[in-house]
Design an enzyme around this catalytic site. Structure first.
Site, PDB file in Angstrom:
ATOM      1  N   LYS A  70      37.387 -53.037 -14.402  1.00 16.33           N
ATOM      2  CA  LYS A  70      37.188 -53.484 -15.783  1.00 16.33           C
ATOM      3  C   LYS A  70      38.218 -54.545 -16.217  1.00 16.33           C
ATOM      4  O   LYS A  70      39.233 -54.750 -15.544  1.00 16.33           O
ATOM      5  CB  LYS A  70      37.242 -52.254 -16.704  1.00 16.33           C
ATOM      6  N   TYR A  78      25.289 -50.830 -20.622  1.00 18.59           N
ATOM      7  CA  TYR A  78      25.701 -49.595 -21.303  1.00 18.59           C
ATOM      8  C   TYR A  78      24.656 -49.113 -22.312  1.00 18.59           C
ATOM      9  O   TYR A  78      24.989 -48.343 -23.220  1.00 18.59           O
ATOM     10  CB  TYR A  78      27.063 -49.798 -21.970  1.00 18.59           C
ATOM     11  N   PHE A  83      31.460 -45.255 -29.851  1.00 19.62           N
ATOM     12  CA  PHE A  83      32.332 -46.250 -29.218  1.00 19.62           C
ATOM     13  C   PHE A  83      31.573 -47.421 -28.598  1.00 19.62           C
ATOM     14  O   PHE A  83      32.181 -48.298 -27.994  1.00 19.62           O
ATOM     15  CB  PHE A  83      33.216 -45.572 -28.159  1.00 19.62           C
ATOM     16  N   ARG A 123      33.807 -40.881  -8.120  1.00 16.23           N
ATOM     17  CA  ARG A 123      34.176 -40.233  -9.381  1.00 16.23           C
ATOM     18  C   ARG A 123      35.492 -39.463  -9.218  1.00 16.23           C
ATOM     19  O   ARG A 123      36.319 -39.422 -10.130  1.00 16.23           O
ATOM     20  CB  ARG A 123      33.066 -39.262  -9.842  1.00 16.23           C
ATOM     21  N   THR A 178      37.571 -39.609 -17.498  1.00 11.06           N
ATOM     22  CA  THR A 178      37.381 -40.747 -18.412  1.00 11.06           C
ATOM     23  C   THR A 178      38.645 -41.034 -19.215  1.00 11.06           C
ATOM     24  O   THR A 178      39.079 -42.185 -19.330  1.00 11.06           O
ATOM     25  CB  THR A 178      36.215 -40.440 -19.393  1.00 11.06           C
ATOM     26  N   ARG A 206      42.579 -43.726 -12.613  1.00 15.43           N
ATOM     27  CA  ARG A 206      42.794 -43.735 -14.065  1.00 15.43           C
ATOM     28  C   ARG A 206      44.157 -43.151 -14.436  1.00 15.43           C
ATOM     29  O   ARG A 206      44.805 -43.638 -15.367  1.00 15.43           O
ATOM     30  CB  ARG A 206      41.639 -43.027 -14.759  1.00 15.43           C
ATOM     31  N   ASN A 209      39.936 -48.072 -19.294  1.00 18.82           N
ATOM     32  CA  ASN A 209      40.280 -47.103 -18.255  1.00 18.82           C
ATOM     33  C   ASN A 209      40.030 -47.625 -16.840  1.00 18.82           C
ATOM     34  O   ASN A 209      39.773 -46.857 -15.914  1.00 18.82           O
ATOM     35  CB  ASN A 209      39.586 -45.759 -18.523  1.00 18.82           C
ATOM     36  N   HIS A 268      34.680 -48.341 -13.653  1.00 20.13           N
ATOM     37  CA  HIS A 268      33.412 -47.647 -13.880  1.00 20.13           C
ATOM     38  C   HIS A 268      32.916 -47.126 -12.543  1.00 20.13           C
ATOM     39  O   HIS A 268      33.102 -47.781 -11.515  1.00 20.13           O
ATOM     40  CB  HIS A 268      32.357 -48.616 -14.445  1.00 20.13           C
ATOM     41  N   GLU A 298      21.902 -49.047 -11.398  1.00 15.72           N
ATOM     42  CA  GLU A 298      23.025 -49.938 -11.720  1.00 15.72           C
ATOM     43  C   GLU A 298      23.242 -50.988 -10.624  1.00 15.72           C
ATOM     44  O   GLU A 298      23.557 -52.151 -10.932  1.00 15.72           O
ATOM     45  CB  GLU A 298      24.302 -49.109 -11.932  1.00 15.72           C
TER      46      GLU A 298
HETATM   47  P1  IDP Z   1      32.809 -42.598 -17.491  1.00 16.27           P
HETATM   48  O1  IDP Z   1      33.162 -44.060 -17.374  1.00 16.27           O
HETATM   49  O2  IDP Z   1      33.954 -41.713 -17.070  1.00 16.27           O
HETATM   50  O3  IDP Z   1      31.518 -42.254 -16.809  1.00 16.27           O
HETATM   51  P2  IDP Z   1      31.341 -42.422 -20.024  1.00 16.27           P
HETATM   52  O4  IDP Z   1      31.283 -41.207 -20.886  1.00 16.27           O
HETATM   53  O5  IDP Z   1      30.127 -42.781 -19.221  1.00 16.27           O
HETATM   54  O6  IDP Z   1      32.626 -42.274 -19.054  1.00 16.27           O
HETATM   55  O7  IDP Z   1      31.729 -43.625 -20.971  1.00 16.27           O
HETATM   56  C1  IDP Z   1      31.586 -44.967 -20.533  1.00 16.27           C
HETATM   57  C2  IDP Z   1      32.832 -45.719 -20.937  1.00 16.27           C
HETATM   58  O8  IDP Z   1      32.915 -45.784 -22.354  1.00 16.27           O
HETATM   59  C3  IDP Z   1      34.164 -45.102 -20.496  1.00 16.27           C
HETATM   60  O9  IDP Z   1      34.513 -45.366 -19.163  1.00 16.27           O
HETATM   61  C4  IDP Z   1      35.118 -45.748 -21.478  1.00 16.27           C
HETATM   62  O10 IDP Z   1      35.413 -47.102 -21.117  1.00 16.27           O
HETATM   63  C5  IDP Z   1      34.279 -45.741 -22.754  1.00 16.27           C
HETATM   64  N1  IDP Z   1      34.498 -44.518 -23.548  1.00 16.27           N
HETATM   65  C6  IDP Z   1      34.053 -43.265 -23.272  1.00 16.27           C
HETATM   66  N2  IDP Z   1      34.417 -42.377 -24.213  1.00 16.27           N
HETATM   67  C7  IDP Z   1      35.135 -43.101 -25.123  1.00 16.27           C
HETATM   68  C8  IDP Z   1      35.797 -42.747 -26.355  1.00 16.27           C
HETATM   69  O11 IDP Z   1      35.796 -41.594 -26.804  1.00 16.27           O
HETATM   70  N3  IDP Z   1      36.418 -43.780 -27.009  1.00 16.27           N
HETATM   71  C9  IDP Z   1      36.438 -45.066 -26.562  1.00 16.27           C
HETATM   72  N4  IDP Z   1      35.810 -45.434 -25.414  1.00 16.27           N
HETATM   73  C10 IDP Z   1      35.180 -44.464 -24.703  1.00 16.27           C
HETATM   74 MG    MG Z   2      29.591 -42.927 -17.248  1.00 13.69          MG
END
Ligand code: IDP
Ligand code: MG
Length: 140
Positions: free
Chosen positions: A11, A51, A59, A87, A93, A104, A114, A117, A128
């Site tokens: 990212k 997304y 968010f 993962r 996350t 992370r 973070n 992805h 994807e």
């Molecule tokens: P993941 O990347 O671990 O699969 P997801 O729930 O799919 O997590 O969320 C996608 C992305 O959205 C996260 O990697 C992060 O960049 C962002 N994100 C997720 N939850 C939050 C939040 O609570 N606040 C701000 N950004 C978030």
């Molecule tokens: Mg995800």
């Protein structure tokens, strides 16, 4: 375990800090092979489409702004159980919850920025990968 493919994205927070190599080292050390890779700067349309599953989340708008704030490196990773393995090496996350040694835990700035992805299922990985690469860009 079966050989799988998964989509990975390094990212904008990580490209900005010039740590793409450190992240790729973590992926390769976990046994994942980078079989496709390119650097892109996503448009708003691209980030929104990628997304779209999160469109109702609070968010979403911030996430789209973040993902278009600088270059990303998109990758196809291949290996035994690649979806789950990626993962695992990514970590949770929220970096505050990520296990020691994960990408992370070591590199993420916060829950949004973070660093990486990774697809969350084999089914979503196929979708994807199809959004980001054509077949002739993937060299297994
Ligand atoms: P993941 O990347 O671990 O699969 P997801 O729930 O799919 O997590 O969320 C996608 C992305 O959205 C996260 O990697 C992060 O960049 C962002 N994100 C997720 N939850 C939050 C939040 O609570 N606040 C701000 N950004 C978030
Ligand atoms: Mg995800």
């Amino acid at each position: 375990m079966a050989t799988e493919r998964t989509l990975s994205i390094i990212k904008p927070d990580a490209t900005r800090r010039n740590i793409t190599g450190k992240i790729i080292d973590k992926l390769e050390s976990a046994g994942l092979r980078v079989i496709a890779q390119k650097r892109q700067h996503w448009s708003r349309d691209q980030a929104e489409a990628f997304y779209a599953v999160h469109k109702e989340r609070p968010f979403y708008n911030d996430l789209v702004a973040f993902m278009t704030s600088g270059p990303v490196v998109v990758q196809v990773l291949e290996g035994d159980g690649a979806v789950a393995k990626n993962r695992e090496v990514m970590g949770a996350t929220n970096p505050a919850d990520a296990d020691a040694g994960t990408i992370r835990a070591e590199f993420a700035e916060n829950i949004e920025a973070n660093s990486v992805h990774g697809s969350d299922s084999a089914e979503n990985a196929a979708i994807e990968i199809g959004m980001c690469f054509s077949e002739n860009e993937i060299v297994g």
